[in-house]
Design an enzyme around this catalytic site. Structure first.
Site, PDB file in Angstrom:
ATOM      1  N   HIS A 116     -12.171  -7.758  12.593  1.00 37.19           N
ATOM      2  CA  HIS A 116     -12.371  -8.163  14.014  1.00 37.19           C
ATOM      3  C   HIS A 116     -13.780  -8.858  13.939  1.00 37.19           C
ATOM      4  CE1 HIS A 116     -12.971  -7.715  18.278  1.00 37.19           C
ATOM      5  NE2 HIS A 116     -14.148  -7.074  18.170  1.00 37.19           N
ATOM      6  N   ILE A 128      -9.348  -1.857  19.379  1.00 38.45           N
ATOM      7  CA  ILE A 128     -10.275  -2.528  18.379  1.00 38.45           C
ATOM      8  C   ILE A 128     -10.785  -1.352  17.679  1.00 38.45           C
ATOM      9  CG2 ILE A 128     -12.175  -3.841  17.995  1.00 38.45           C
ATOM     10  CD1 ILE A 128      -9.595  -5.186  18.970  1.00 38.45           C
ATOM     11  N   GLY A 129     -10.674  -0.056  18.259  1.00 39.72           N
ATOM     12  CA  GLY A 129     -11.375   1.150  17.472  1.00 39.72           C
ATOM     13  C   GLY A 129     -11.702   2.371  18.044  1.00 39.72           C
ATOM     14  N   LEU A 182     -36.159   1.193  30.925  1.00 36.07           N
ATOM     15  CA  LEU A 182     -35.492  -0.035  31.600  1.00 36.07           C
ATOM     16  C   LEU A 182     -33.873   0.001  31.725  1.00 36.07           C
ATOM     17  CD1 LEU A 182     -35.358  -2.351  33.523  1.00 36.07           C
ATOM     18  CD2 LEU A 182     -35.435  -4.043  31.531  1.00 36.07           C
ATOM     19  N   GLU A 191     -12.922   7.356  16.751  1.00 28.30           N
ATOM     20  CA  GLU A 191     -14.337   7.289  16.158  1.00 28.30           C
ATOM     21  C   GLU A 191     -15.399   8.025  16.891  1.00 28.30           C
ATOM     22  OE1 GLU A 191     -15.803   3.236  15.849  1.00 28.30           O
ATOM     23  OE2 GLU A 191     -13.756   2.629  15.199  1.00 28.30           O
ATOM     24  N   TRP A 225     -26.663  -6.305  10.907  1.00 27.44           N
ATOM     25  CA  TRP A 225     -26.934  -5.538  11.670  1.00 27.44           C
ATOM     26  C   TRP A 225     -27.914  -4.381  11.143  1.00 27.44           C
ATOM     27  CZ3 TRP A 225     -22.008  -4.667  15.328  1.00 27.44           C
ATOM     28  CH2 TRP A 225     -21.620  -5.928  16.060  1.00 27.44           C
ATOM     29  N   LYS A 231     -23.908 -15.110  21.451  1.00 23.79           N
ATOM     30  CA  LYS A 231     -25.299 -14.667  20.578  1.00 23.79           C
ATOM     31  C   LYS A 231     -26.157 -15.766  20.687  1.00 23.79           C
ATOM     32  CE  LYS A 231     -23.255 -11.256  17.857  1.00 23.79           C
ATOM     33  NZ  LYS A 231     -23.870 -10.104  17.520  1.00 23.79           N
ATOM     34  N   HIS A 252     -16.687  -5.651  28.036  1.00 27.22           N
ATOM     35  CA  HIS A 252     -17.934  -5.519  28.475  1.00 27.22           C
ATOM     36  C   HIS A 252     -18.223  -5.506  29.787  1.00 27.22           C
ATOM     37  CE1 HIS A 252     -18.128  -6.465  24.094  1.00 27.22           C
ATOM     38  NE2 HIS A 252     -19.212  -5.865  24.015  1.00 27.22           N
TER      39      HIS A 252
END
Length: 747
Positions: free
Chosen positions: A634, A423-424, A17, A476, A553, A114, A687
């Site tokens: 963060h 942020i990274g 999906l 990263e 997580w 969330k 996002h």
């Protein structure tokens, strides 16, 4: 003994999906082609559940993005700014989830939060004065009919009206009581239409009942369902999960629900409540198979619980939707000795069937299950266990105190006002992912791989310098995931090959599995962080994931406490922090994006059950660094306003928050609580693919400065940028730094 499930993973066995939906986003599929694909996937899942022997099969648990969004769309709960644009139905739907920026207009995505205490995210509905609530869609009806045409009479599922109200945003001037009344009427129509189609049951999910409830909230719930259940021609299952319903139990059992679903895994008082009395004319849907973790069910323990439930009308089910676990272990390459301890979604269907058979005395699987749990699974790490026992209160305290460190760091760094950073992570392009995969498969040498990573770092360091960022990141590129990457470098972890779980929309995560005691065996991030710092005179942040987020997580162990597991991880990350510091990394960001995730849903349990050990676990990680080392953290996509004092106790030097999707709502609480830590409220939403204009970012910064002292403000995006494309990333960050430049000139 009958069996049922609350919901099933919709992303597909191999994330089909996700890939189909992303093709639609890239205009490689039409909406009709996406719908056809989705229909085939739903059929496959329904038939899989049916063939497993599970009788209670849900429908409408499928979604192209989010089921809360689906419910809002079904009920015409669509903000005016979206309805006023000349968008197609699919464009409107995805505009709510992802925003829209094109020839027809420019709107931001709805806030994303969330889903209770999970890593799943829902799109927040909004009731406005103009909202006209009625059943405008047909998804729930179409999907029920689809299954019926296959010979499968499903139980349609939808978020209940009370939880929908609890999770929604209300525009100023909107009367909640009026909204509740109109919502009830719309749900009544849904029940009636499903009954006319031949549905025997409908499942209304009301997880908000497991939270602390005021008398007013209980009365609202009662009033809604007194009307909704009156003269109902369909059996209504009230489904709860993620805890027990102690505040609402008496109210629930005295309403005319045909069935009530209760969580026997996370619901600490569920068994006690049921033993006090459960109506024999109702069906008890007992959630005894864990829908949030991947370990095999201990049949003996489950049977002992069920023996205490004196209920004739009993259905065995999962504790929550299986959305929160991977699809199946069948595609995993673990040895049999390891794999036998795991049950993903498909295997949990088998567990339900086996438990039902054991209770009916028609199955021999109990003996094999007892043998499995009698065996020792791994060798304990005595060294780690002794380190945990030896910890004292002083190990959790950083010196000097925060106020003294502020002055030390001001001299040491001399950052400009409104220092800028990210942020990274930077975009994980196809080339980056393919190169990392080739290295993992040993198709390229370590030297070739290192040259590639170094080139990526060099290019992005140079670009960050060009646009004028003040604190840089290395990007990263060597990391697949902010938790899995660390787990791969810690003992005590295992990693699935295909254990994907939906986080939001098309975003999936592959949580590692904490198999045994955790320890750091070698440096993890030092190599590339130190390399990046040598390429520039500017500060480059070291990027780490914090112990609470790594725990939250991951799929955690069930044989020791969450606290002990987290402290093991904290000691491992502490070693990494000190190694970074020794290698010249002066700013270290320790992400705790998931800090709130396992926060108990009841406020009375917040500190005693969670914050009293999770906050110190973070402090343990950085307690030994020098005053001249600046610690950042963060946090994202949760509601943090009610735990601001606890966050301040983390004793970080700088904290960046997700804030743009929530309209900077956190700022008022920061001001009210006299928050001491420097803050970087995200100035744009990463996002969403839309690019914020310079003026838009300046306005956002202006709102921040109206609530937070200038000397405490950092400027950054909401979150890491690895899921974004390069063009939108560079354009957005360029606009961000230009906005800061203009504001500095105006100050």
């Amino acid at each position: 003994m009958k069996t049922s499930i609350i919901g099933f993973p919709r992303i597909g066995e191999n994330r089909e999906l996700k890939f189909a939906t992303e093709k639609y986003f890239r205009k490689e599929l039409t909406i009709d082609e996406l719908e056809t694909f989705s229909k085939e996937l739903r059929q496959k899942h329904w038939e899989l559940i049916k063939n497993s022997g599970v009788e209670g099969i849900p429908s409408n648990d499928f979604s192209l993005y989010d089921t809360t969004l689906d419910a809002a769309y079904l009920l015409n709960i669509i903000p005016k700014e979206v309805t006023e644009l000349n968008l197609s139905e699919s464009e409107k739907y995805f505009a709510l989830a992802r925003g829209y920026q094109g020839e027809k207009g420019d709107i931001k995505a709805r806030p994303m939060k969330k889903w209770f205490n999970t890593n799943y995210h829902y799109i927040v509905p909004k009731f406005e004065k103009e909202t006209n609530i009625f059943v405008s869609g047909d998804k729930i009806f179409k999907e029920y009919q689809e299954a019926k045409n296959l010979g499968i009479n499903t139980r349609p599922v939808i978020i209940g009206p009370f939880t929908l109200l609890q999770l929604s945003e209300f525009a100023p001037g909107v009367d909640r009581a009026v909204v509740a009344e109109k919502l009830t009427d719309a749900y009544k129509e849904i029940l009636q239409r499903l009954s006319e189609l031949g549905a025997e049951w409908i499942q209304l999910d009301e997880p908000s009942l497991v939270k602390d409830l005021t008398p007013e909230e209980l009365q609202e719930f009662k009033a809604i369902y007194q009307v909704l259940l009156a003269d109902s021609t369909i059996n209504v299952l009230l489904q709860t999960y993620f805890g027990d319903i102690r505040d609402a139990y008496e109210t629930v059992i005295n309403l005319p629900f045909a069935g009530v679903g209760l969580d026997f895994i996370e619901g600490r008082k569920t068994l006690e409540l049921v033993k006090q009395g459960f109506p024999q004319d109702k069906v008890l849907f007992a959630g005894v198979v864990n829908g949030k973790n991947i370990w095999r069910n201990n049949y003996q323990q489950t049977i002992e619980v069920l023996k205490q439930v004196e209920q004739e009308k009993l259905v065995l089910t999962t504790s929550c939707s299986l959305l929160h676990v991977p699809f199946t272990t069948e595609n995993e390459t673990f040895s049999t000795e390891i794999k036998q301890h795991f049950a993903f979604a498909k295997e949990k269907l088998t567990e339900l069937a086996e438990l039902a058979a054991i209770l009916a005395n028609t199955d021999e699987s109990l003996k094999a299950n007892q043998k499995l749990f009698a065996e020792s699974r791994f060798t304990e790490n005595k060294t780690v266990q002794e380190k945990i026992k030896a910890l004292t209160a002083a190990d959790y305290v950083r010196k000097p105190v925060f106020e003294e460190r502020v002055d030390v760091q001001k001299t040491a760094f001399n950052f400009p006002v409104l220092p800028t950073t990210t942020i990274g992570s930077f975009p994980q392009t196809r080339e980056v992912k393919q190169t990392r995969a080739k290295y993992k498969r040993q198709e390229i040498s370590e030297e070739t791989y290192d040259q590639f990573i170094a080139q990526q770092i060099n290019e992005w360091i140079e670009w960050q310098e060009q646009i004028g960022l003040d604190v840089l990141v290395h990007g990263e590129f060597e990391r697949n995931d902010m938790v899995e990457y660390f787990g791969q470098n810690l003992s005590g972890y295992l990693f699935s090959k295909n254990g994907w779980v939906q986080s939001y929309g098309t975003r999936g995560v592959k949580p590692p599995i904490i198999w045994g005691d955790v320890a750091r065996e070698k440096p993890i991030t030092v190599k590339w962080s130190a390399y990046a710092q040598k390429q520039t005179d500017k500060i480059v942040k070291g990027m780490l994931t914090g112990p609470v987020t790594i725990l939250n997580w991951s799929f955690p162990r069930e044989d020791i406490s969450l606290k002990d597991s987290t402290l093991q991880i904290a000691l491992a990350i502490q070693e990494e922090v000190l190694d970074l510091e020794k290698n010249g990394v002066r700013v270290i960001q320790i992400d705790e994006a998931a800090l709130r995730e396992k926060l108990p849903l009841r406020k009375t349990d917040w500190y005693s059950e969670y914050l009293d050990w999770s906050i110190p676990a973070f402090r343990l990680v950085h307690s030994k660094v020098q005053a001249t080392t600046q610690i950042h953290t963060h946090m994202c996509y949760s509601e943090f306003t009610d735990i601001i004092p606890a966050i301040d106790q983390m004793d970080a030097d700088v904290i960046s928050f997700e804030a743009s999707r929530s309209n900077l709502a956190i700022l008022d609480e920061l001001k009210q609580q006299n928050f001491k830590t420097a803050v970087g409220p995200g100035v744009y939403d990463i996002h969403s693919p839309r690019i914020p204009a310079v003026e838009e970012i300046k306005q956002t910064i202006g709102k921040i400065l109206a609530k937070v002292p200038l000397e405490k403000v950092w400027i950054n995006p909401d979150c890491g940028l690895k899921t974004r494309g390069i063009p939108e990333t560079t354009a957005s960050l360029t606009n961000m730094t230009e906005a800061v430049k203009q504001i500095r000139e105006e100050l």
